[in-house]
Design a protein around this motif. Structure first.
Motif, PDB file in Angstrom:
ATOM      1  N   TYR A 275     -36.893  45.765  -6.038  1.00  0.00           N
ATOM      2  CA  TYR A 275     -36.556  44.360  -6.274  1.00  0.00           C
ATOM      3  C   TYR A 275     -36.916  43.950  -7.703  1.00  0.00           C
ATOM      4  O   TYR A 275     -36.092  43.377  -8.424  1.00  0.00           O
TER       5      TYR A 275
ATOM      6  N   ILE B 142     -26.354  42.243  -6.843  1.00  0.00           N
ATOM      7  CA  ILE B 142     -26.105  42.736  -5.475  1.00  0.00           C
ATOM      8  C   ILE B 142     -27.243  43.656  -5.045  1.00  0.00           C
ATOM      9  O   ILE B 142     -27.740  43.553  -3.914  1.00  0.00           O
ATOM     10  N   CYS B 143     -27.673  44.538  -5.938  1.00  0.00           N
ATOM     11  CA  CYS B 143     -28.814  45.414  -5.625  1.00  0.00           C
ATOM     12  C   CYS B 143     -30.084  44.598  -5.407  1.00  0.00           C
ATOM     13  O   CYS B 143     -30.901  44.912  -4.529  1.00  0.00           O
TER      14      CYS B 143
ATOM     15  N   CYS C 200     -29.901  43.097  -1.946  1.00  0.00           N
ATOM     16  CA  CYS C 200     -30.156  44.134  -0.933  1.00  0.00           C
ATOM     17  C   CYS C 200     -31.636  44.489  -0.873  1.00  0.00           C
ATOM     18  O   CYS C 200     -32.206  44.646   0.218  1.00  0.00           O
TER      19      CYS C 200
ATOM     20  N   PHE D 104     -33.434  41.693   0.823  1.00  0.00           N
ATOM     21  CA  PHE D 104     -33.167  41.746   2.258  1.00  0.00           C
ATOM     22  C   PHE D 104     -34.034  42.818   2.913  1.00  0.00           C
ATOM     23  O   PHE D 104     -34.662  42.584   3.949  1.00  0.00           O
ATOM     24  N   TRP D 105     -34.086  44.002   2.305  1.00  0.00           N
ATOM     25  CA  TRP D 105     -34.893  45.097   2.856  1.00  0.00           C
ATOM     26  C   TRP D 105     -36.380  44.734   2.826  1.00  0.00           C
ATOM     27  O   TRP D 105     -37.125  45.021   3.757  1.00  0.00           O
TER      28      TRP D 105
ATOM     29  N   ARG E  81     -36.570  46.993  10.233  1.00  0.00           N
ATOM     30  CA  ARG E  81     -35.994  48.026   9.373  1.00  0.00           C
ATOM     31  C   ARG E  81     -35.427  49.172  10.208  1.00  0.00           C
ATOM     32  O   ARG E  81     -34.369  49.698   9.901  1.00  0.00           O
TER      33      ARG E  81
ATOM     34  N   THR F 233     -26.872  50.940  11.049  1.00  0.00           N
ATOM     35  CA  THR F 233     -26.005  51.465   9.998  1.00  0.00           C
ATOM     36  C   THR F 233     -25.593  52.908  10.277  1.00  0.00           C
ATOM     37  O   THR F 233     -24.474  53.297   9.963  1.00  0.00           O
TER      38      THR F 233
END
Length: 157
Positions: A99, A124-125, A128, A131-132, A142, A149
């Motif tokens: 992050y 976008i990364c 993500c 979010f993670w 998780r 997925t």
């Protein structure tokens, strides 16, 4: 003589810490209000960044500032020291590092490189990774997302 000054420094640090505790002591309701206000301000900045997407500098600054405000809002609930300690727990250290790296890359792409595409990819990364990171606070979240997925995108039949 050095011990005398060292003792004074320790007393001064204790005094400053006590003074900071008095200034920062908020009631639980005030902490919730401050959390909500900081989170809302962060979300507003992130929304406003979408309006100025054509200008990558303004976009990156508003989006990243809003994102940092949203993450920092939890410091009102648990304290800044505890927040930093939790961010660098072994469970979250990789998500935190990714992050922070994405925040830096997004700012570099926007401010130095002036590339809209690279800035968008970095944002976008960043989303993500956030979010993670957020999923790490929910027990087994998780694992559920990972299993989901694999089920959705696995090509084995």
């Amino acid at each position: 003589m050095q011990r005398l000054f060292q003792g004074e420094d320790e007393e001064q640090q204790d005094y400053l810490l006590e003074d900071a505790e008095v200034l920062c002591s908020l009631s639980p309701l005030q902490r919730v209000y401050a959390f909500a206000a900081c989170l809302l301000a962060g979300l507003v900045c992130m929304f406003l960044s979408l309006i100025v997407f054509a200008n990558p500098i303004k976009f990156a600054l508003l989006f990243t500032f809003g994102n940092l405000m949203a993450i920092g809002s939890t410091a009102f609930l648990i304290g800044s020291t505890q927040q930093l300690r939790m961010m660098f727990d072994p469970v979250r250290v990789y998500a935190t590092a990714i992050y922070i790296g994405c925040v830096i890359v997004a700012l570099v792409c926007a401010l130095l490189i002036h590339s809209k595409i690279l800035t968008l990819i970095a944002i976008i990364c960043e989303i993500c990774a956030l979010f993670w990171y957020s999923l790490s606070y929910i027990p087994f979240a998780r694992r559920m997302v990972s299993d989901l997925t694999v089920r959705l995108f696995d090509t084995e039949i």
